[in-house]
Scaffold this motif. Structure first.
Motif, short mmCIF file in Angstrom:
data_model
loop_
_atom_site.label_atom_id
_atom_site.label_comp_id
_atom_site.label_asym_id
_atom_site.label_seq_id
_atom_site.Cartn_x
_atom_site.Cartn_y
_atom_site.Cartn_z
N GLY A 182 -47.19 -39.95 26.06
CA GLY A 182 -46.94 -39.54 27.44
C GLY A 182 -46.16 -38.24 27.53
N GLU A 183 -45.41 -37.93 26.50
CA GLU A 183 -44.58 -36.71 26.53
C GLU A 183 -45.29 -35.50 25.93
OE1 GLU A 183 -39.93 -38.05 26.29
OE2 GLU A 183 -40.97 -37.80 24.39
N ARG A 184 -46.62 -35.64 25.68
CA ARG A 184 -47.28 -34.62 24.87
C ARG A 184 -47.25 -33.21 25.46
NH1 ARG A 184 -50.57 -37.73 27.47
NH2 ARG A 184 -52.35 -36.94 28.63
N ASN A 185 -47.11 -33.11 26.79
CA ASN A 185 -47.11 -31.78 27.40
C ASN A 185 -45.70 -31.27 27.72
OD1 ASN A 185 -49.93 -31.56 27.38
ND2 ASN A 185 -50.06 -32.85 29.20
N GLN A 186 -44.71 -32.11 27.44
CA GLN A 186 -43.36 -31.77 27.88
C GLN A 186 -42.82 -30.50 27.25
OE1 GLN A 186 -42.15 -33.80 30.41
NE2 GLN A 186 -40.78 -32.05 30.67
N LEU A 187 -43.22 -30.25 26.00
CA LEU A 187 -42.69 -29.03 25.35
C LEU A 187 -43.12 -27.78 26.11
CD1 LEU A 187 -44.55 -27.96 22.10
CD2 LEU A 187 -45.41 -29.77 23.52
N TYR A 188 -44.33 -27.83 26.72
CA TYR A 188 -44.82 -26.67 27.47
C TYR A 188 -44.12 -26.57 28.83
CZ TYR A 188 -48.23 -26.76 23.78
OH TYR A 188 -48.81 -26.77 22.53
N ILE A 189 -43.83 -27.74 29.42
CA ILE A 189 -43.14 -27.72 30.72
C ILE A 189 -41.73 -27.16 30.53
CG2 ILE A 189 -42.22 -29.18 32.58
CD1 ILE A 189 -44.70 -31.03 31.96
N ASP A 190 -41.01 -27.69 29.55
CA ASP A 190 -39.66 -27.17 29.28
C ASP A 190 -39.71 -25.69 28.89
OD1 ASP A 190 -38.65 -29.63 29.85
OD2 ASP A 190 -38.03 -30.14 27.82
N GLY A 191 -40.73 -25.33 28.12
CA GLY A 191 -40.89 -23.93 27.70
C GLY A 191 -41.12 -23.02 28.90
N GLY A 192 -41.95 -23.49 29.85
CA GLY A 192 -42.26 -22.69 31.04
C GLY A 192 -41.04 -22.52 31.94
N ILE A 193 -40.26 -23.59 32.06
CA ILE A 193 -39.05 -23.49 32.90
C ILE A 193 -38.07 -22.50 32.26
CG2 ILE A 193 -37.03 -24.77 33.72
CD1 ILE A 193 -38.88 -27.26 33.90
N PHE A 194 -37.91 -22.59 30.95
CA PHE A 194 -37.01 -21.66 30.25
C PHE A 194 -37.52 -20.23 30.41
CE2 PHE A 194 -34.92 -19.36 26.96
CZ PHE A 194 -33.73 -20.02 26.70
N LEU A 195 -38.83 -20.06 30.29
CA LEU A 195 -39.43 -18.72 30.39
C LEU A 195 -39.07 -18.06 31.72
CD1 LEU A 195 -41.36 -16.45 29.50
CD2 LEU A 195 -43.26 -17.83 30.36
N MET A 196 -39.20 -18.80 32.81
CA MET A 196 -38.90 -18.20 34.12
C MET A 196 -37.44 -17.80 34.20
SD MET A 196 -40.43 -17.36 36.92
CE MET A 196 -39.45 -15.89 37.13
N ASN A 197 -36.55 -18.68 33.70
CA ASN A 197 -35.13 -18.36 33.73
C ASN A 197 -34.83 -17.12 32.87
OD1 ASN A 197 -33.29 -19.70 35.34
ND2 ASN A 197 -32.14 -20.49 33.61
N LEU A 198 -35.55 -17.02 31.76
CA LEU A 198 -35.38 -15.87 30.87
C LEU A 198 -35.81 -14.58 31.58
CD1 LEU A 198 -34.81 -14.88 27.90
CD2 LEU A 198 -37.23 -15.25 27.47
#
Ligand SMILES: Cc1cc2nc3c(=O)[nH]c(=O)nc-3n(C[C@H](O)[C@H](O)[C@H](O)COP(=O)(O)O)c2cc1C
Length: 250
Positions: free
Chosen positions: A165-181
């Motif tokens: 169920g968590e298989r896409n979470q790394l991309y979601i967290d990555g995308g959120i970090f990307l915007m903040n960056l």
């Protein structure tokens, strides 16, 4: 896509994206006409006339501004700050110092992540040979390669996630970090442009080897970054309207 012009729905009143696309196509046709380049085989005068009939003339597609004008909102309220960030694809020769990058990451790390697991890593790369090897695989910034002297490769580690169920979470967290960056870079008056990493497995492996990544570390995005010249040109990249995006479910 430009070969399917006959199939376009020319009604620009219904979609912000159709409306801006017609303006881009109109400018594209005029540019070739003014430079005596014949594109009749795929973009006829008949299509151009039809575009003209449906065009909303006041659409702007790019802007040229001074450096001070571009950064005038970086210390303002969030509305003006957020409106003022744009993807910039042209950089000066001045290099960003590591201390500044540390300060950039210090703000970017405020990004939320699932269970605060913080799977994201920032790889700041200054070696031009390595940069070019990565951009060769990336393939989307070909017109701007020469003035890219520093990049970030943002990764997210799938070892922080355990269930299917968590298989896409790394991309979601990555995308959120990307915007903040991206916002943190803008706040530091550093221009940037993301470069899409939608790659095949073999290309991922190649990049992992070049960068010495762990097999569990997946690339979220490559970001070209740098300072800008005294004057810059950027595209306005018109957004869909709120009504095109928002559905209220009562
Ligand atoms: C994940 C991601 C990948 C992108 N990849 C590219 C790319 O390969 N080449 C490019 O020129 N722009 C790329 N962009 C920039 C987008 O075109 C840009 O963000 C969009 O048009 C909105 O414009 P703005 O950033 O100026 O608001 C990318 C943006 C994102 C978020």
């Amino acid at each position: 896509m430009i070969r399917n012009l006959e199939k376009i729905n020319y009604d620009s009143s219904k979609s912000s994206q159709v409306s801006i696309s017609l303006k881009v196509l109109s400018d594209y046709f005029k540019l070739h006409l003014n430079n005596n380049v014949n594109i009749e085989d795929f973009f006829s005068e008949k299509i151009y006339s039809r575009i003209q009939e449906n065009l909303i003339e006041e659409e702007e597609i790019y802007k040229v501004v001074s450096k001070s004008e571009y950064y005038k909102n970086v210390n303002d309220n969030f509305l003006d700050f957020s409106n003022s960030r744009k993807s910039i694809r042209s950089f000066s020769k001045e290099l960003i110092k590591i201390d500044i990058i540390k300060s950039v990451v210090d703000i970017a790390k405020n990004a939320p992540s699932v269970c605060n697991r913080q799977p994201v890593k920032v790889h700041f790369i200054q070696n031009k040979k390595t940069i070019d090897e990565i951009l060769d695989i990336q393939g989307g910034l070909t017109g701007f390669r020469d003035n890219i002297n520093q990049i970030i490769v943002l990764t997210s580690d799938r070892n922080y996630f355990f269930s299917v169920g968590e298989r896409n979470q790394l991309y979601i967290d990555g995308g959120i970090f990307l915007m903040n960056l991206l916002y943190s870079l803008h706040y530091h008056e550093i221009a940037s442009c993301c470069a899409n990493w939608g790659k095949e497995y073999q290309e991922d492996l190649k990049a992992e080897k070049i960068l010495g990544l762990k097999p569990s570390e997946k690339i979220i995005c490559v970001i070209a970054l740098g300072y800008i010249e005294d004057t810059i040109k950027y595209t306005l990249s018109k957004r869909r309207t709120v009504d095109e995006i928002l559905t209220v479910v009562n």
